[in-house]
Design an enzyme around this catalytic site. Structure first.
Site, PDB file in Angstrom:
ATOM      1  N   THR A 133       2.379  -9.217  -5.182  1.00 24.13           N
ATOM      2  CA  THR A 133       1.880  -9.086  -6.552  1.00 24.13           C
ATOM      3  C   THR A 133       2.947  -9.464  -7.583  1.00 24.13           C
ATOM      4  O   THR A 133       4.151  -9.372  -7.306  1.00 24.13           O
ATOM      5  CB  THR A 133       1.445  -7.617  -6.794  1.00 24.13           C
ATOM      6  OG1 THR A 133       1.292  -7.384  -8.173  1.00 24.13           O
ATOM      7  CG2 THR A 133       2.495  -6.631  -6.289  1.00 24.13           C
ATOM      8  N   ASP A 134       2.508  -9.821  -8.790  1.00 25.75           N
ATOM      9  CA  ASP A 134       3.468 -10.078  -9.873  1.00 25.75           C
ATOM     10  C   ASP A 134       4.107  -8.786 -10.369  1.00 25.75           C
ATOM     11  O   ASP A 134       5.107  -8.815 -11.088  1.00 25.75           O
ATOM     12  CB  ASP A 134       2.798 -10.837 -11.036  1.00 25.75           C
ATOM     13  CG  ASP A 134       1.637 -10.090 -11.685  1.00 25.75           C
ATOM     14  OD1 ASP A 134       1.244  -9.011 -11.179  1.00 25.75           O
ATOM     15  OD2 ASP A 134       1.111 -10.584 -12.704  1.00 25.75           O
ATOM     16  N   GLU A 135       3.531  -7.637  -9.977  1.00 27.05           N
ATOM     17  CA  GLU A 135       4.073  -6.363 -10.467  1.00 27.05           C
ATOM     18  C   GLU A 135       5.465  -6.070  -9.919  1.00 27.05           C
ATOM     19  O   GLU A 135       6.174  -5.222 -10.459  1.00 27.05           O
ATOM     20  CB  GLU A 135       3.108  -5.214 -10.145  1.00 27.05           C
ATOM     21  CG  GLU A 135       1.759  -5.410 -10.814  1.00 27.05           C
ATOM     22  CD  GLU A 135       0.885  -4.173 -10.806  1.00 27.05           C
ATOM     23  OE1 GLU A 135       1.418  -3.060 -10.849  1.00 27.05           O
ATOM     24  OE2 GLU A 135      -0.342  -4.339 -10.769  1.00 27.05           O
ATOM     25  N   TYR A 159       3.628   1.991  -6.496  1.00 27.43           N
ATOM     26  CA  TYR A 159       2.931   0.870  -5.838  1.00 27.43           C
ATOM     27  C   TYR A 159       3.806  -0.380  -5.825  1.00 27.43           C
ATOM     28  O   TYR A 159       4.071  -0.965  -4.773  1.00 27.43           O
ATOM     29  CB  TYR A 159       1.600   0.574  -6.562  1.00 27.43           C
ATOM     30  CG  TYR A 159       1.049  -0.807  -6.274  1.00 27.43           C
ATOM     31  CD1 TYR A 159       0.616  -1.152  -4.995  1.00 27.43           C
ATOM     32  CD2 TYR A 159       0.967  -1.780  -7.283  1.00 27.43           C
ATOM     33  CE1 TYR A 159       0.121  -2.426  -4.717  1.00 27.43           C
ATOM     34  CE2 TYR A 159       0.471  -3.050  -7.023  1.00 27.43           C
ATOM     35  CZ  TYR A 159       0.043  -3.368  -5.734  1.00 27.43           C
ATOM     36  OH  TYR A 159      -0.436  -4.633  -5.467  1.00 27.43           O
ATOM     37  N   LYS A 163       5.607  -2.627  -2.764  1.00 28.41           N
ATOM     38  CA  LYS A 163       5.333  -4.055  -2.543  1.00 28.41           C
ATOM     39  C   LYS A 163       6.645  -4.846  -2.603  1.00 28.41           C
ATOM     40  O   LYS A 163       6.866  -5.769  -1.820  1.00 28.41           O
ATOM     41  CB  LYS A 163       4.337  -4.596  -3.580  1.00 28.41           C
ATOM     42  CG  LYS A 163       2.919  -4.105  -3.431  1.00 28.41           C
ATOM     43  CD  LYS A 163       2.266  -4.478  -2.098  1.00 28.41           C
ATOM     44  CE  LYS A 163       1.954  -5.952  -1.987  1.00 28.41           C
ATOM     45  NZ  LYS A 163       1.180  -6.248  -0.739  1.00 28.41           N
TER      46      LYS A 163
HETATM   47  P1  NAD Z   1      -7.730  -3.444  -1.625  1.00 31.22           P
HETATM   48  O1  NAD Z   1      -7.192  -2.091  -1.906  1.00 31.22           O
HETATM   49  O2  NAD Z   1      -9.056  -3.821  -2.179  1.00 31.22           O
HETATM   50  O3  NAD Z   1      -7.822  -3.667  -0.028  1.00 31.22           O
HETATM   51  C1  NAD Z   1      -6.812  -3.269   0.843  1.00 31.22           C
HETATM   52  C2  NAD Z   1      -7.372  -3.327   2.263  1.00 31.22           C
HETATM   53  O4  NAD Z   1      -6.322  -2.942   3.163  1.00 31.22           O
HETATM   54  C3  NAD Z   1      -8.545  -2.372   2.499  1.00 31.22           C
HETATM   55  O5  NAD Z   1      -9.569  -3.030   3.200  1.00 31.22           O
HETATM   56  C4  NAD Z   1      -7.929  -1.269   3.342  1.00 31.22           C
HETATM   57  O6  NAD Z   1      -8.863  -0.660   4.231  1.00 31.22           O
HETATM   58  C5  NAD Z   1      -6.847  -2.026   4.097  1.00 31.22           C
HETATM   59  N1  NAD Z   1      -5.754  -1.133   4.538  1.00 31.22           N
HETATM   60  C6  NAD Z   1      -5.091  -0.222   3.799  1.00 31.22           C
HETATM   61  N2  NAD Z   1      -4.171   0.401   4.562  1.00 31.22           N
HETATM   62  C7  NAD Z   1      -4.248  -0.148   5.800  1.00 31.22           C
HETATM   63  C8  NAD Z   1      -3.542   0.056   7.013  1.00 31.22           C
HETATM   64  N3  NAD Z   1      -2.579   0.989   7.132  1.00 31.22           N
HETATM   65  N4  NAD Z   1      -3.862  -0.700   8.095  1.00 31.22           N
HETATM   66  C9  NAD Z   1      -4.848  -1.638   8.009  1.00 31.22           C
HETATM   67  N5  NAD Z   1      -5.561  -1.859   6.886  1.00 31.22           N
HETATM   68  C10 NAD Z   1      -5.262  -1.128   5.793  1.00 31.22           C
HETATM   69  O7  NAD Z   1      -6.592  -4.451  -2.081  1.00 31.22           O
HETATM   70  P2  NAD Z   1      -6.751  -5.906  -2.733  1.00 31.22           P
HETATM   71  O8  NAD Z   1      -6.944  -5.775  -4.189  1.00 31.22           O
HETATM   72  O9  NAD Z   1      -7.723  -6.700  -1.923  1.00 31.22           O
HETATM   73  O10 NAD Z   1      -5.283  -6.468  -2.501  1.00 31.22           O
HETATM   74  C11 NAD Z   1      -4.938  -7.152  -1.297  1.00 31.22           C
HETATM   75  C12 NAD Z   1      -3.469  -7.519  -1.339  1.00 31.22           C
HETATM   76  O11 NAD Z   1      -3.208  -8.345  -2.466  1.00 31.22           O
HETATM   77  C13 NAD Z   1      -2.545  -6.311  -1.467  1.00 31.22           C
HETATM   78  O12 NAD Z   1      -1.422  -6.527  -0.638  1.00 31.22           O
HETATM   79  C14 NAD Z   1      -2.145  -6.307  -2.936  1.00 31.22           C
HETATM   80  O13 NAD Z   1      -0.861  -5.756  -3.103  1.00 31.22           O
HETATM   81  C15 NAD Z   1      -2.176  -7.785  -3.266  1.00 31.22           C
HETATM   82  N6  NAD Z   1      -2.487  -8.120  -4.680  1.00 31.22           N
HETATM   83  C16 NAD Z   1      -3.588  -7.591  -5.286  1.00 31.22           C
HETATM   84  C17 NAD Z   1      -3.875  -7.957  -6.613  1.00 31.22           C
HETATM   85  C18 NAD Z   1      -5.107  -7.454  -7.327  1.00 31.22           C
HETATM   86  O14 NAD Z   1      -5.287  -7.752  -8.499  1.00 31.22           O
HETATM   87  N7  NAD Z   1      -6.015  -6.749  -6.672  1.00 31.22           N
HETATM   88  C19 NAD Z   1      -3.035  -8.828  -7.294  1.00 31.22           C
HETATM   89  C20 NAD Z   1      -1.920  -9.349  -6.628  1.00 31.22           C
HETATM   90  C21 NAD Z   1      -1.684  -8.986  -5.313  1.00 31.22           C
END
Ligand code: NAD
Length: 373
Positions: A133-135, A159, A163
């Protein structure tokens, strides 16, 4: 190519799997623990594909990870599994430490041992793509600049700190062991199948029900928004054409204050959902300012020039066009979010209720179909 995707039942992971199954010849093994954020109903469009396999596994379970790598012999792994909600990390951080740091460590160890055992050609082509993430870069504050791949790390929340830690681990496994890694750091995503605790779906659904639309502080925090399907395409571009060891920032060129986001949603809802609940004159009247979140970053903004120049990826959706698609999706897919909001999806997943109203397809996916690829 056979890909392992972790966190494939989440918001971005499910968009990525839908993209891969629908647009490429590649197959996907989805490893997901199914926390509160994981929802197999987001994968209903691909569940019948012979190219898709689901494994309900925790990435902290190294033995299970080893079994899957051995059985599936993947060509690459795309690691999205994470605890991802900042507010939850402020309330309680241990799941964030476990999954985001310890889980990533297990995955690196298992992937590295597997990679070292591969024959030369397969070893040469293997990739470990870490999605971040950009965070991790912290707060731009009043500065007019942008985050680049060279920005230093200064995470603000539990969080983003976890990351950041996972990014460092992934880079260290490249530098120390030579594991062929790629890292992407992306800005805020939005789009269909977004869990309703996050800002944009929360505001859409609250407005449709005539509930207050909460905005932290004065709503002046700036985020750079990216439509989730643009992100999925960017991730696939990086895994197939990115240079080993490199980091790519992904952003949508859509900097908006949170208040602007709310107003934009309200204005689109006036058009797409004109039949308002009785208590609502204008959707905008529902906007309510609430106490700011502790440590709330003022501004994030991504310079996505590197992925655009080097890999030829650019976002297709503007904020307005992506938001319009998102609102239309939430209006036409109440069965998805109602089952999340009333808890019936979670209860069925845990096997606590009967499944009378589920059709055959939903029954199959909530039980977690396993098929050999
Ligand atoms: P989300 O919370 O919607 O989904 C996370 C998924 O990971 C879920 O399906 C959950 O069941 C699974 N999970 C959690 N813990 C687990 C474990 N111990 N073992 C196996 N599975 C597990 O998250 P998202 O928004 O889809 O984000 C996905 C990735 O992208 C993350 O790594 C996040 O840091 C990154 N990201 C998200 C955003 C955003 O805006 N949502 C932006 C930049 C980066």
């Amino acid at each position: 190519m056979k890909l392992i995707v972790t966190g494939g039942a989440g918001f971005i992971g499910s968009a990525l799997i839908r993209y891969i199954i629908e647009n490429t010849n590649d197959s996907v093994v989805n490893i997901d623990k199914l926390t509160y954020a994981g929802n197999l109903e987001s994968l209903i469009e691909v569940v019948d594909s012979d190219k898709y396999l689901f494994e309900r596994v925790d990435i902290c379970d190294a033995e299970e990870l080893k079994r899957i790598f051995k059985q599936q012999q993947p060509d690459a792994i795309m690691h999205l599994a994470a605890e991802s909600h900042v507010d939850r990390s402020i309330d309680s951080s241990s799941d964030f430490i476990n999954t985001n740091i310890v889980g990533t460590h297990h995955l690196l160890e298992v992937a590295n041992a597997y990679w070292m055992s591969l024959p030369p050609e397969k070893k040469n082509n293997f990739r470990f793509h870490h999605i971040s993430t950009d965070e991790v870069f912290g707060d731009l504050g009043d500065s007019p600049g942008f985050f680049t791949e060279k920005s230093s790390y200064a995470p603000s929340s539990p969080y983003s700190a976890t990351k950041a830690a996972s990014d460092h681990l992934v880079r260290a496994w490249h530098r120390t062991y030579g594991l062929p890694i790629l890292i992407t750091n992306c800005s805020n995503n939005y789009g269909p199948y977004h869990f309703p605790e996050k800002l944009i779906p929360l505001v859409i659904l609250n407005a449709l029900e005539g509930k207050k639309l909460p905005v932290y502080g004065d709503g002046s925090q700036i985020r750079d928004w990216l439509y989730v399907e643009d992100h999925a395409r960017a991730l696939y571009t990086v895994i197939t054409t990115g240079k080993v060891g490199e980091t790519y920032n992904i952003g949508g060129h859509n900097e908006k204050t949170n208040l602007e986001v709310l107003k934009c949603i309200c204005s689109l809802l006036e058009k797409f959902a004109p039949n308002k609940p009785e208590n609502v004159g204008h959707y905008e009247d529902l906007i309510t300012f609430v106490d700011d979140r502790p440590g709330h970053d003022v501004r994030y903004a991504i310079d996505a020039g590197k992925i655009e120049k080097e890999l030829g990826w650019t976002p297709i959706e503007s904020f307005e066009s992506g938001l319009k698609k998102t609102i239309e999706w939430y209006i036409t897919n109440p069965q998805w979010w109602k089952r999340v909001l009333d808890g019936s999806y979670s209860r069925e997943r845990l096997g606590n209720t009967n499944s009378q109203h589920m059709d055959q397809k939903l029954k199959k996916i909530t039980e977690g179909t396993k098929r050999v690829l």
